[in-house]
Structures are given as structure tokens and as C-alpha cells.
Design a protein around this motif. Structure first.
Motif, PDB file in Angstrom:
ATOM      1  N   ILE A   1       4.674  11.529  -0.377  1.00 14.38           N
ATOM      2  CA  ILE A   1       3.548  10.600  -0.534  1.00 14.38           C
ATOM      3  C   ILE A   1       3.612   9.485   0.496  1.00 14.38           C
ATOM      4  O   ILE A   1       2.610   9.137   1.113  1.00 14.38           O
TER       5      ILE A   1
ATOM      6  N   ALA B   1       1.218   3.234  -3.142  1.00 10.51           N
ATOM      7  CA  ALA B   1       0.909   4.080  -4.295  1.00 10.51           C
ATOM      8  C   ALA B   1       0.086   5.305  -3.873  1.00 10.51           C
ATOM      9  O   ALA B   1      -0.557   5.321  -2.816  1.00 10.51           O
ATOM     10  N   ASN B   2       0.100   6.301  -4.720  1.00  9.93           N
ATOM     11  CA  ASN B   2      -0.658   7.530  -4.471  1.00  9.93           C
ATOM     12  C   ASN B   2      -2.006   7.448  -5.188  1.00  9.93           C
ATOM     13  O   ASN B   2      -2.064   7.526  -6.413  1.00  9.93           O
ATOM     14  N   PRO B   3      -3.113   7.314  -4.448  1.00  9.93           N
ATOM     15  CA  PRO B   3      -4.427   7.190  -5.083  1.00  9.93           C
ATOM     16  C   PRO B   3      -5.095   8.541  -5.357  1.00  9.93           C
ATOM     17  O   PRO B   3      -6.156   8.601  -5.970  1.00  9.93           O
ATOM     18  N   ASP B   4      -4.448   9.605  -4.918  1.00 10.33           N
ATOM     19  CA  ASP B   4      -5.039  10.946  -5.011  1.00 10.33           C
ATOM     20  C   ASP B   4      -4.382  11.726  -6.150  1.00 10.33           C
ATOM     21  O   ASP B   4      -3.249  12.179  -6.028  1.00 10.33           O
TER      22      ASP B   4
ATOM     23  N   PRO C   1       0.829  -1.218   0.000  1.00 10.01           N
ATOM     24  CA  PRO C   1       0.000   0.000   0.000  1.00 10.01           C
ATOM     25  C   PRO C   1       0.860   1.264   0.000  1.00 10.01           C
ATOM     26  O   PRO C   1       0.855   2.041   0.952  1.00 10.01           O
TER      27      PRO C   1
ATOM     28  N   HIS D   1       3.895   3.835   6.695  1.00 11.45           N
ATOM     29  CA  HIS D   1       4.242   2.838   5.678  1.00 11.45           C
ATOM     30  C   HIS D   1       5.584   2.149   5.917  1.00 11.45           C
ATOM     31  O   HIS D   1       6.015   1.338   5.112  1.00 11.45           O
TER      32      HIS D   1
ATOM     33  N   ARG E   1       0.627  -0.690  -4.830  1.00 11.93           N
ATOM     34  CA  ARG E   1       1.591  -0.832  -5.920  1.00 11.93           C
ATOM     35  C   ARG E   1       1.985  -2.303  -6.001  1.00 11.93           C
ATOM     36  O   ARG E   1       2.424  -2.901  -5.021  1.00 11.93           O
TER      37      ARG E   1
ATOM     38  N   ALA F   1      -1.284   1.341 -10.753  1.00 15.43           N
ATOM     39  CA  ALA F   1      -1.543   1.021  -9.347  1.00 15.43           C
ATOM     40  C   ALA F   1      -2.993   0.585  -9.183  1.00 15.43           C
ATOM     41  O   ALA F   1      -3.841   0.858 -10.028  1.00 15.43           O
TER      42      ALA F   1
ATOM     43  N   ASP G   1      -5.681   1.404  -6.729  1.00 18.16           N
ATOM     44  CA  ASP G   1      -5.986   2.331  -5.629  1.00 18.16           C
ATOM     45  C   ASP G   1      -4.674   2.734  -4.952  1.00 18.16           C
ATOM     46  O   ASP G   1      -3.825   3.317  -5.580  1.00 18.16           O
ATOM     47  N   SER G   2      -4.514   2.367  -3.686  1.00 10.62           N
ATOM     48  CA  SER G   2      -3.290   2.759  -2.975  1.00 10.62           C
ATOM     49  C   SER G   2      -2.224   1.670  -3.017  1.00 10.62           C
ATOM     50  O   SER G   2      -1.186   1.807  -2.369  1.00 10.62           O
TER      51      SER G   2
END
Length: 296
Positions: free
Chosen positions: A93, A81-84, A79, A99, A136, A131, A133-134
């Protein structure tokens, strides 16, 4: 004077017993890799786990032969990745506090992969471009370098457009194909995974048709068994009206069968008490017996 000597003797005896006890509980010595790399006892379980997965599934046909220039070994999902989309210009990020354990896990895997050292093989970790969502996805693959060079030469009309020629670093090749356009990515992976040309062509044609009609073209699947299962690992699709041929499909099938039989015959010799496999040692021994590994 005798009492003093007896006391000194007891002290020496206790010291010797203490040293012996420490030696018995000390960490195992380092194992030297084929290419001179050092494998620490703390890294060994993770390395063996990675290599056992590779041997038990389709990567067997890259590790012990040149049937597949490249094989996927394992997918890791983090988790990170950048979902925004509104934060794409933001430099911060990933939060170490939030994380950190995922980064540490990925670091441990990367270090283990870096320690695996066998002639003509390269293990590479390549993050997926897209990705979820969040999350990778990071793909761990193994590449047989000589087979990759032969493939880049044979398919230079395709790979040349990316600036990929024999001698290119395997990680560069895989990363370039991963980040290529949809159809080029599919074709590149098809070639790397050792699928026949007609199957790769069909895969692209079916993808183009599906994009137009939103329907999946009828197909069948050619299944090549691996140790862990009979189907669903080393598999490629072909047109429903196509009949597999002896020159192409049967050749792959029977070559793979010989490699699988070889592995089955030696696997039990490397089992631990918990049924895990001393996979690094297995590969070491095979390379010592036959540096070329492939018995044509």
C-alpha cells in the motif's frame, strides 16, 4: 637551528588554534534524561517543540499534576492510509518513493517520543482507527501511569471488559479504547481525559439520542483555561439544565488554576531568543526539585 625552532613553534600554534576552533563549533554535548535516556542535539528541538505544545495546552494537567490521567498533545496527519477498498488484500500500500518523506517524518517523531523520559509519564503515538480518505491521523498523547492505574481500578466495571487492569501498558490501553465500539470509545476517552462521570454519561446519552433523532441535544461547556488560550482545550459538555457544582467542577477548575499559575511563573525562565521554550529542561528542573511533581 633557531629558524627551525621558530617554524616548529608556528606549526604548534596553528595546530592549537585549529583544535580550539573545532571545539567551539562542535555539536553540543548530549543531555542526560531523568531516567537515564540520552537526548542528542539533533533531537532536542523536536522534543522541546513537542513538550512545549504539551505544557502550553491541556497536557499541562497531566505533566505537572494528576488532574487528567491522559491528555492529547498533538495530532499528526499523514497521507499513508489506503482509500481503495478493492486493495484491502494488497500487501503493498505504501510506496517508499511516493510516501518516504512522510514515513521518515513519522519515524523522527517516534524516535523523539521514545527519548522523552520522566518518572510516571509515558508518551504514546496511537493511529486512529478511521482514516480520512488517504490520510491516517496519529494521536500523540501523554499518560500519567499512576493515575491510569487508579482509573483502571476505580472503573474496572468498564475497563475490565477489554482485559485492562492496573499495570497495563499505557499504549495498550489507549490503542484498545481507540479501536473499541463507538460508545465504548467515547466513554473510555472521557474517563482517560479526566472528565467528571456525569459529563461522560451525558456525552454518551447525547450521542445515542443524536443517532436516533439526527439532532444535537442542547448543552453547555465547562471551560478550564490553559496557557495558550482561555477556552477550547480542556473542555467538557454538560446538560443545558445542569448547574456545575463546587464539589466536582469547581474543584477541577481551581486545582487546574494553581497548576497553570505555577507554570506561568517559571515559563519565562526557559525562553530561547526566538521565544520557544526549553521545555525538556523545564520539566527536568521541576522533577529534580520535586520528584512527585504534584503539590497537594
Amino acid at each position: 637551528m633557531k629558524k627551525y625552532n621558530y617554524t616548529a613553534f608556528l606549526l604548534i600554534l596553528l595546530l592549537a588554534l585549529s583544535c580550539k576552533s573545532k571545539q567551539q563549533t562542535a555539536a553540543p554535548v548530549y543531555q542526560i534524561g531523568i531516567g537515564g535516556s540520552i537526548i542528542g542535539y539533533q533531537e532536542q528541538p523536536l522534543i522541546d517543540s513537542i513538550l512545549q505544545t504539551a505544557l502550553d495546552y491541556e497536557a499541562l494537567y497531566t505533566l505537572l499534576d494528576d488532574i487528567k490521567p491522559m491528555s492529547s498533545v498533538k495530532l499528526y496527519r499523514f497521507p499513508l492510509a489506503n482509500p481503495d477498498s478493492a486493495r484491502q488484500t494488497n500487501a503493498n500500500i505504501v510506496d517508499r518513493e511516493k510516501h518516504g518523506r512522510h514515513l521518515d517524518r513519522l519515524y523522527a517523531v517516534q524516535q523523539a517520543v521514545n527519548r522523552i523520559d520522566f518518572p510516571d509519564l509515558k508518551f504514546v503515538l496511537v493511529p486512529y482507527k478511521s482514516a480520512q480518505d488517504s490520510f491516517r491521523i496519529v494521536q500523540l498523547s501523554v499518560v500519567r501511569i499512576s493515575s491510569l492505574d487508579s482509573l483502571l481500578q476505580a472503573k474496572e466495571a468498564f475497563f475490565g471488559q477489554f482485559g485492562l487492569v492496573p499495570g497495563a501498558d499505557p499504549a495498550t490501553v489507549v490503542s484498545t479504547i481507540e479501536n473499541a465500539g463507538r460508545y465504548e470509545r467515547n466513554r473510555g476517552y472521557g474517563y482517560l481525559f479526566g472528565y467528571p462521570d456525569y459529563a461522560v454519561d451525558f456525552f454518551i446519552e447525547a450521542a445515542v439520542e443524536s443517532a436516533k433523532t439526527k439532532k444535537i441535544l442542547p448543552r453547555k461547556f465547562f471551560q478550564i483555561p490553559v496557557y495558550a488560550r482561555e477556552a477550547g482545550s480542556f473542555t467538557y459538555a454538560y446538560p443545558e439544565d445542569h448547574t456545575p457544582t463546587a464539589a466536582i467542577d469547581s474543584t477541577i477548575y481551581y486545582r487546574s488554576g494553581k497548576v497553570l499559575e505555577k507554570y506561568k511563573n517559571i515559563r519565562n525562565n526557559y525562553l530561547n531568543a526566538d521565544s520557544t521554550v526549553r521545555a525538556y529542561q523545564l520539566l527536568q528542573d521541576m522533577y529534580k526539585q520535586s520528584p512527585s511533581i504534584t503539590d497537594k
